[in-house]
Design a protein around this motif. Structure first.
Motif, PDB file in Angstrom:
ATOM      1  N   LEU A  17       0.861  -1.162   0.000  1.00  0.00           N
ATOM      2  CA  LEU A  17       0.000   0.000   0.000  1.00  0.00           C
ATOM      3  C   LEU A  17       0.908   1.225   0.000  1.00  0.00           C
ATOM      4  O   LEU A  17       1.735   1.382   0.902  1.00  0.00           O
ATOM      5  CB  LEU A  17      -0.909   0.013   1.227  1.00  0.00           C
ATOM      6  N   VAL A  18       0.783   2.036  -1.030  1.00  0.00           N
ATOM      7  CA  VAL A  18       1.677   3.175  -1.231  1.00  0.00           C
ATOM      8  C   VAL A  18       1.045   4.443  -0.657  1.00  0.00           C
ATOM      9  O   VAL A  18      -0.101   4.775  -0.972  1.00  0.00           O
ATOM     10  CB  VAL A  18       1.997   3.354  -2.728  1.00  0.00           C
ATOM     11  N   VAL A  19       1.808   5.127   0.189  1.00  0.00           N
ATOM     12  CA  VAL A  19       1.383   6.392   0.794  1.00  0.00           C
ATOM     13  C   VAL A  19       2.445   7.430   0.486  1.00  0.00           C
ATOM     14  O   VAL A  19       3.606   7.272   0.889  1.00  0.00           O
ATOM     15  CB  VAL A  19       1.230   6.251   2.329  1.00  0.00           C
ATOM     16  N   ASP A  20       2.057   8.467  -0.233  1.00  0.00           N
ATOM     17  CA  ASP A  20       2.998   9.541  -0.581  1.00  0.00           C
ATOM     18  C   ASP A  20       4.294   8.998  -1.181  1.00  0.00           C
ATOM     19  O   ASP A  20       5.391   9.413  -0.812  1.00  0.00           O
ATOM     20  CB  ASP A  20       3.303  10.416   0.643  1.00  0.00           C
ATOM     21  N   GLY A  21       4.171   8.021  -2.073  1.00  0.00           N
ATOM     22  CA  GLY A  21       5.322   7.497  -2.783  1.00  0.00           C
ATOM     23  C   GLY A  21       6.140   6.455  -2.044  1.00  0.00           C
ATOM     24  O   GLY A  21       7.135   5.965  -2.561  1.00  0.00           O
ATOM     25  N   GLU A  22       5.727   6.098  -0.826  1.00  0.00           N
ATOM     26  CA  GLU A  22       6.470   5.053  -0.100  1.00  0.00           C
ATOM     27  C   GLU A  22       5.520   3.989   0.429  1.00  0.00           C
ATOM     28  O   GLU A  22       4.319   4.209   0.526  1.00  0.00           O
ATOM     29  CB  GLU A  22       7.307   5.653   1.029  1.00  0.00           C
ATOM     30  N   VAL A  23       6.079   2.830   0.756  1.00  0.00           N
ATOM     31  CA  VAL A  23       5.265   1.710   1.230  1.00  0.00           C
ATOM     32  C   VAL A  23       4.857   1.971   2.683  1.00  0.00           C
ATOM     33  O   VAL A  23       5.698   2.030   3.575  1.00  0.00           O
ATOM     34  CB  VAL A  23       6.035   0.378   1.105  1.00  0.00           C
ATOM     35  N   GLY A  24       3.550   2.132   2.889  1.00  0.00           N
ATOM     36  CA  GLY A  24       3.028   2.372   4.237  1.00  0.00           C
ATOM     37  C   GLY A  24       2.618   1.087   4.941  1.00  0.00           C
ATOM     38  O   GLY A  24       2.651   0.995   6.157  1.00  0.00           O
ATOM     39  N   ALA A  25       2.226   0.090   4.158  1.00  0.00           N
ATOM     40  CA  ALA A  25       1.843  -1.214   4.708  1.00  0.00           C
ATOM     41  C   ALA A  25       2.083  -2.253   3.627  1.00  0.00           C
ATOM     42  O   ALA A  25       2.055  -1.943   2.439  1.00  0.00           O
ATOM     43  CB  ALA A  25       0.378  -1.217   5.137  1.00  0.00           C
ATOM     44  N   LEU A  26       2.339  -3.489   4.060  1.00  0.00           N
ATOM     45  CA  LEU A  26       2.584  -4.555   3.096  1.00  0.00           C
ATOM     46  C   LEU A  26       2.093  -5.881   3.635  1.00  0.00           C
ATOM     47  O   LEU A  26       1.946  -6.065   4.842  1.00  0.00           O
ATOM     48  CB  LEU A  26       4.066  -4.635   2.734  1.00  0.00           C
ATOM     49  N   THR A  41       1.453  -9.422   7.582  1.00  0.00           N
ATOM     50  CA  THR A  41       1.102  -8.028   7.288  1.00  0.00           C
ATOM     51  C   THR A  41       1.846  -7.135   8.257  1.00  0.00           C
ATOM     52  O   THR A  41       1.963  -7.464   9.436  1.00  0.00           O
ATOM     53  CB  THR A  41      -0.420  -7.808   7.456  1.00  0.00           C
ATOM     54  N   GLU A  42       2.348  -6.020   7.751  1.00  0.00           N
ATOM     55  CA  GLU A  42       2.955  -5.036   8.643  1.00  0.00           C
ATOM     56  C   GLU A  42       2.702  -3.635   8.114  1.00  0.00           C
ATOM     57  O   GLU A  42       2.532  -3.424   6.923  1.00  0.00           O
ATOM     58  CB  GLU A  42       4.445  -5.287   8.841  1.00  0.00           C
ATOM     59  N   THR A  43       2.664  -2.692   9.056  1.00  0.00           N
ATOM     60  CA  THR A  43       2.483  -1.277   8.743  1.00  0.00           C
ATOM     61  C   THR A  43       3.724  -0.539   9.226  1.00  0.00           C
ATOM     62  O   THR A  43       4.246  -0.847  10.301  1.00  0.00           O
ATOM     63  CB  THR A  43       1.237  -0.721   9.464  1.00  0.00           C
ATOM     64  N   ALA A  44       4.186   0.413   8.434  1.00  0.00           N
ATOM     65  CA  ALA A  44       5.334   1.229   8.844  1.00  0.00           C
ATOM     66  C   ALA A  44       5.006   1.872  10.194  1.00  0.00           C
ATOM     67  O   ALA A  44       3.925   2.446  10.357  1.00  0.00           O
ATOM     68  CB  ALA A  44       5.627   2.301   7.802  1.00  0.00           C
ATOM     69  N   PRO A  45       5.917   1.764  11.178  1.00  0.00           N
ATOM     70  CA  PRO A  45       5.620   2.248  12.533  1.00  0.00           C
ATOM     71  C   PRO A  45       5.082   3.680  12.588  1.00  0.00           C
ATOM     72  O   PRO A  45       4.126   3.951  13.309  1.00  0.00           O
ATOM     73  CB  PRO A  45       6.963   2.128  13.255  1.00  0.00           C
ATOM     74  N   ARG A  46       5.636   4.573  11.811  1.00  0.00           N
ATOM     75  CA  ARG A  46       5.180   5.965  11.889  1.00  0.00           C
ATOM     76  C   ARG A  46       3.857   6.213  11.187  1.00  0.00           C
ATOM     77  O   ARG A  46       3.300   7.296  11.262  1.00  0.00           O
ATOM     78  CB  ARG A  46       6.262   6.908  11.377  1.00  0.00           C
ATOM     79  N   MET A  47       3.341   5.179  10.502  1.00  0.00           N
ATOM     80  CA  MET A  47       2.065   5.319   9.789  1.00  0.00           C
ATOM     81  C   MET A  47       0.937   4.526  10.439  1.00  0.00           C
ATOM     82  O   MET A  47      -0.158   4.432   9.888  1.00  0.00           O
ATOM     83  CB  MET A  47       2.237   4.908   8.333  1.00  0.00           C
ATOM     84  N   ARG A  48       1.197   3.954  11.600  1.00  0.00           N
ATOM     85  CA  ARG A  48       0.175   3.160  12.283  1.00  0.00           C
ATOM     86  C   ARG A  48      -0.960   4.049  12.776  1.00  0.00           C
ATOM     87  O   ARG A  48      -0.792   5.236  12.990  1.00  0.00           O
ATOM     88  CB  ARG A  48       0.803   2.390  13.440  1.00  0.00           C
ATOM     89  N   GLY A  49      -2.121   3.434  12.945  1.00  0.00           N
ATOM     90  CA  GLY A  49      -3.280   4.148  13.469  1.00  0.00           C
ATOM     91  C   GLY A  49      -4.073   4.904  12.422  1.00  0.00           C
ATOM     92  O   GLY A  49      -4.976   5.672  12.755  1.00  0.00           O
ATOM     93  N   ARG A  50      -3.783   4.689  11.162  1.00  0.00           N
ATOM     94  CA  ARG A  50      -4.477   5.392  10.076  1.00  0.00           C
ATOM     95  C   ARG A  50      -5.369   4.466   9.258  1.00  0.00           C
ATOM     96  O   ARG A  50      -5.907   4.874   8.236  1.00  0.00           O
ATOM     97  CB  ARG A  50      -3.454   6.060   9.154  1.00  0.00           C
TER      98      ARG A  50
END
Length: 95
Positions: A17-26, A41-50
């Protein structure tokens, strides 16, 4: 319509899942004979809670459905998400 796009990075065996050009979750997977086994499944730590992981699950399963494939939700998150969204239950392969 979602503001995020999920792409199948088949070279890395993962949906991203791409957020602002980078992978936010995979979600990593193995695919064989029309069955996609979602492993983790994992979410980038700084993008959690969205809600990114849920959006990843929805778009990933939509893509799997569009291809005519089925899914094995080995990942606990995907298994729980499908359990909460019965409209995707028909994609699940029972072992």
């Amino acid at each position: 319509m979602s503001e995020y796009l999920v792409r199948d990075n088949s070279a890395e065996h993962r949906f991203e899942l791409v957020v602002d050009g980078e992978v936010g979750a995979l979600a990593t997977y193995r695919a064989r004979d029309g069955v996609v086994n979602i492993l983790h499944t994992e979410t980038a730590p700084r993008m959690r809670g969205r809600g990114l992981a849920g959006e990843l699950a929805r778009q990933t399963l939509d893509q799997i459905r569009e291809r005519g494939d089925r899914v094995i939700p080995s990942c606990p998150f995907f298994a729980k998400w499908i359990g909460e969204h019965p409209e995707y239950q028909d994609l699940v392969v029972t072992r």
